[in-house]
Design a protein around this motif. Structure first.
Motif, short mmCIF file in Angstrom:
data_model
loop_
_atom_site.label_atom_id
_atom_site.label_comp_id
_atom_site.label_asym_id
_atom_site.label_seq_id
_atom_site.Cartn_x
_atom_site.Cartn_y
_atom_site.Cartn_z
N HIS A 1 0.71 -1.11 0.02
CA HIS A 1 0.10 -0.13 -0.02
C HIS A 1 0.91 1.17 -0.08
CE1 HIS A 1 -2.87 3.06 0.77
NE2 HIS A 1 -2.67 3.22 2.12
N ALA B 1 -11.47 -0.43 2.15
CA ALA B 1 -10.34 -1.37 2.19
C ALA B 1 -9.65 -1.44 3.35
CB ALA B 1 -9.69 -1.14 0.84
N VAL C 1 -6.42 -2.14 -5.46
CA VAL C 1 -7.65 -2.32 -4.47
C VAL C 1 -8.69 -1.22 -4.54
CG1 VAL C 1 -7.73 -1.45 -2.00
CG2 VAL C 1 -5.78 -2.96 -2.66
#
Ligand SMILES: *[C@@H]1O[C@H](CO)[C@@H](O)[C@H](O)[C@H]1NC(C)=O
Ligand SMILES: *[C@@H]1O[C@H](CO)[C@@H](O)[C@H](O)[C@H]1NC(C)=O
Length: 263
Positions: free
Chosen positions: A147, A222, A197
């Motif tokens: 991420h 998410a 995502v």
């Protein structure tokens, strides 16, 4: 889709892993001159410190009837020359920016799924792509597979309920009084992982007409957070005078990653 560049990230999907930084620049058909400037300046495609930088403009349509047809023809010519425009058949307006964003993410999963990082920004910002590469290469534990979402962070942004406002969101569309944390849409950096995502989340979140807040909603769902970065700055009308003074000094731009010249 009206214009595509199928091999933008390489001849095969696997080759898209060679794209270290993909510059994804929101632009409307009428902004031809801005695109020309960006192609020659910070958005130039190149190998920077061993990392490939690629560029793509994302666009809808402008005008109606004959004017629209004419503008589409010009875009087609421009794309034949530069091979850097994705265009879809929707009216390119502020309200439709979320649609543009989601269409791009859809394209990315099909054509460029393994690009490591993306800069998502407007065609009127200044980005220091050398610094950007340096910063991204310094993330030793993230090669685009984890991420990352950084930009100019907005916290507790109230939802505007005045129907005359450009930012109006009716309560039927979004119930809460404030948005989840999100980064200003002028320019933000994200990893290929996070792009995937967000794309996944977008399938279950109805499009909201504020594109950057929508990204924040997808991240929240998410369980991911956007973060701020000192190099992502906004230079608007109400900046402190010290900062305005600094900005006249060329050295000011040394540490900048992305400067949003917004009011
Ligand atoms: C968004 O795009 C659609 C499809 O082209 C168009 O019908 C609609 O008017 C656009 N919305 C706005 C507010 O421009
Ligand atoms: C996105 O969704 C697909 C299909 O549901 C899933 O296979 C994939 O792991 C998801 N990717 C991410 C990064 O969440």
């Amino acid at each position: 889709m009206l214009l595509d560049v199928p091999d933008l990230c390489g001849a095969t999907l696997q080759e898209s892993a060679n794209v270290f930084l993909l510059l994804v620049i929101k632009s409307t058909p009428l902004n031809y001159e801005r695109r020309e400037v960006l192609r020659k300046t910070w958005a130039k495609e190149r190998l920077q410190n061993g990392a490939w930088i690629r560029r793509v403009f994302i666009s809808g349509t402008a005008g109606v009837g004959e004017e629209k047809t004419e503008l589409n023809k010009l875009m087609e010519l421009e794309n034949q020359e530069n091979k850097d425009i994705l265009q879809w058949d929707f009216t390119d307006t502020f309200i439709n920016l979320t649609l543009k964003q989601v269409l791009f993410l859809d394209w990315m999963q099909k054509r460029c799924p393994y690009a490591r990082f993306l800069l998502n920004g407007d065609d009127d910002v200044f980005a220091n792509t050398d610094n950007m590469v340096e910063y991204l290469q310094s993330l030793s534990d993230n090669n685009g597979d984890k991420h990352l979402f950084v930009g100019a962070l907005n916290l507790f942004m109230p939802v505007i309920r005045d129907s005359w406002s450009k930012y109006f969101v009716p309560v039927q569309m979004y119930k809460l009084d404030s948005f989840p944390p999100y980064c200003g849409g002028g320019g933000f950096l994200l990893s290929g992982f996070t792009a995937k995502v967000i794309y996944n989340m977008s399938h279950s979140i109805p499009l909201l007409p504020i594109d950057d807040a929508y990204m924040g909603m997808c991240l929240e769902k998410a369980g991911l957070k956007p973060t701020s970065h000192f190099g992502m700055r906004t230079l608007g009308l109400n900046i402190p005078s010290k900062m305005a003074e600094d900005a006249k000094d060329p050295c000011y731009f040394r540490e900048i990653i992305c400067l949003l010249l917004k009011t």
